[in-house]
Design an enzyme around this catalytic site. Structure first.
Site, mmCIF file in Angstrom:
data_model
loop_
_atom_site.group_PDB
_atom_site.id
_atom_site.type_symbol
_atom_site.label_atom_id
_atom_site.label_comp_id
_atom_site.label_asym_id
_atom_site.label_seq_id
_atom_site.Cartn_x
_atom_site.Cartn_y
_atom_site.Cartn_z
ATOM 1 N N TYR A 19 0.839 -1.202 0.000
ATOM 2 C CA TYR A 19 0.000 0.000 0.000
ATOM 3 C C TYR A 19 0.869 1.246 0.000
ATOM 4 O O TYR A 19 1.701 1.454 0.888
ATOM 5 C CB TYR A 19 -0.940 0.006 1.196
ATOM 6 C CG TYR A 19 -2.170 -0.876 1.037
ATOM 7 C CD1 TYR A 19 -2.398 -1.566 -0.145
ATOM 8 C CD2 TYR A 19 -3.086 -1.017 2.058
ATOM 9 C CE1 TYR A 19 -3.511 -2.370 -0.295
ATOM 10 C CE2 TYR A 19 -4.215 -1.814 1.918
ATOM 11 C CZ TYR A 19 -4.417 -2.493 0.730
ATOM 12 O OH TYR A 19 -5.530 -3.289 0.587
ATOM 13 N N GLY A 20 0.628 2.097 -0.973
ATOM 14 C CA GLY A 20 1.443 3.254 -1.238
ATOM 15 C C GLY A 20 1.841 3.179 -2.701
ATOM 16 O O GLY A 20 1.633 2.162 -3.372
#
Length: 380
Positions: A110-111
């Protein structure tokens, strides 16, 4: 359900009142007249949204009936993340925990770009800096997912991925360690490596429990049998599940989970925001959510039904859509970026749609010619 106490910020002397009238999310009880769902007046009450008897058994864990997803935390491309949002994210996190929500879902991917892992970094900081009691802090359950990157080709690399997540989260043990997706569709030999890694991280005590994400019915049964032989229970399965995603695949997965005692966690329960009532074909969100243009024109019957139910119930459309998930016996994990979204979403707790309302919503969803695009990694 569990009777284990959870995040009660006060000792209420009025136990007789609580016994005969359950408080709702805004502090009223079922004996009081309904209130407007406007966020400006909601959730200022010290009462928790999740009570001890609301907790759900997920393997060895006791989790809130709704959690929150953190996909947007660090994602610039789709969600427009900037580090100036961190204070707002922390405020949202603190409020959620204070209201009794204890499940937060994240992933090591995530990112975007250099921000990969940012969601875990933020969660680790928020847990560490949580201003409530140490006991409340210890009730927080983090579920993280490990990406099936093509260079993760040994069980040891999956274990190292888990250790890296724990380092970012500043934790010694995860609540749930999950495989982010299956490689059965394109690299079946890697699949066994992922499974062995899941077993190894559980045996080493790096995770309290294990789960999977984006596993279809056949592959879900396969990994369940594999883990059972290894003495490692599969406690959760994540799948895209909402009024926009309730096809044969989802319902088959749910049936399997119900029969095997696996907790079904519903991601994208608001259809990336399409079920919130905030958007129409003429008012689409900024950014690359291009599928809105494909789907929005075709879901008008569903949006009208959601709007009708929300007005009748004096709830928001988001709350109605999330309550449908709760009525289906799954744990929705809507994404949140600010405290107002947390306030709105937890307004789905403490009440239930009627059987007729559920049928009306599902009928309207079936009349919509478009449904949510499924994850490309979803297996059969």
């Amino acid at each position: 359900m569990s009777a284990t106490p959870l995040l009660l910020p006060f000792c209420c002397p009025c136990s007789a009142v609580i016994a005969c009238a359950r408080p709702s999310f805004d502090g009223t009880t079922s004996l009081a007249p309904p209130r407007s769902p406007s966020l400006s007046s909601a959730l200022i009450s010290p009462l928790p949204a999740v009570w001890p008897w609301d907790m759900v058994n997920a393997g060895p864990l006791k989790v809130s009936p709704m959690g929150f997803g953190t996909w947007a935390w660090g994602n610039k491309f789709l969600w427009g993340y900037e580090n100036t949002m961190d204070e707002s994210l922390q405020e949202a996190f603190n409020f959620a925990v204070q209201k009794g929500v204890n499940l937060f879902d994240t992933a090591d991917s995530y990112g975007t770009g250099k921000l990969n892992g940012q969601s875990e970094l933020l969660l680790g900081r928020f847990v560490e800096e949580f201003p409530g009691s140490e006991w409340s802090q210890k009730q927080i359950i983090i579920a993280s997912k490990f990406a099936a990157y093509p260079w993760r080709i040994t069980a040891g690399q999956i274990v190292e991925a888990c250790k890296a997540s724990l380092k970012r989260l500043k934790m010694k043990q995860l609540g749930i360690g999950q495989l982010h997706w299956s490689t059965a569709n394109y690299a079946p030999l890697q699949e066994r490596v992922l499974w062995d890694g899941l077993v190894a991280m559980h045996k080493e005590g790096l995770v309290k429990a294990v789960g999977v994400s984006n596993y279809g019915p056949k592959q879900l049964l396969r990994i369940y049998d594999f883990l059972e032989k290894k003495g490692v229970p599969l406690i959760s399965a994540q799948v895209q599940f909402s009024l926009l995603s309730m096809g044969t695949n989802q319902m088959t997965i749910k049936s399997i989970c119900d029969n095997l005692g696996i907790t079904l966690i519903a991601y994208s329960p608001l259809g990336l925001g399409m079920l919130t009532g905030k958007y129409s074909y003429s008012t689409l969100p900024n950014g690359p959510r291009l599928l809105f243009k494909q789907i929005m024109p075709g879901i008008e019957p569903l949006l009208q039904s959601l709007g009708l139910t929300s007005r009748r119930r004096r709830k928001t459309m988001s709350q109605v859509a999330l309550n449908w998930c709760l009525c289906k016996g799954v744990i929705p994990i809507p994404g949140v970026k600010n405290i107002n979204q947390v306030k709105d979403n937890i307004g789905a707790l403490g009440w239930r749609l009627s059987t007729d309302e559920i049928s009306q919503l599902e009928y309207a969803a079936a009349q919509s010619p478009k449904s949510m695009v499924q994850n490309i990694f979803q297996t059969k």
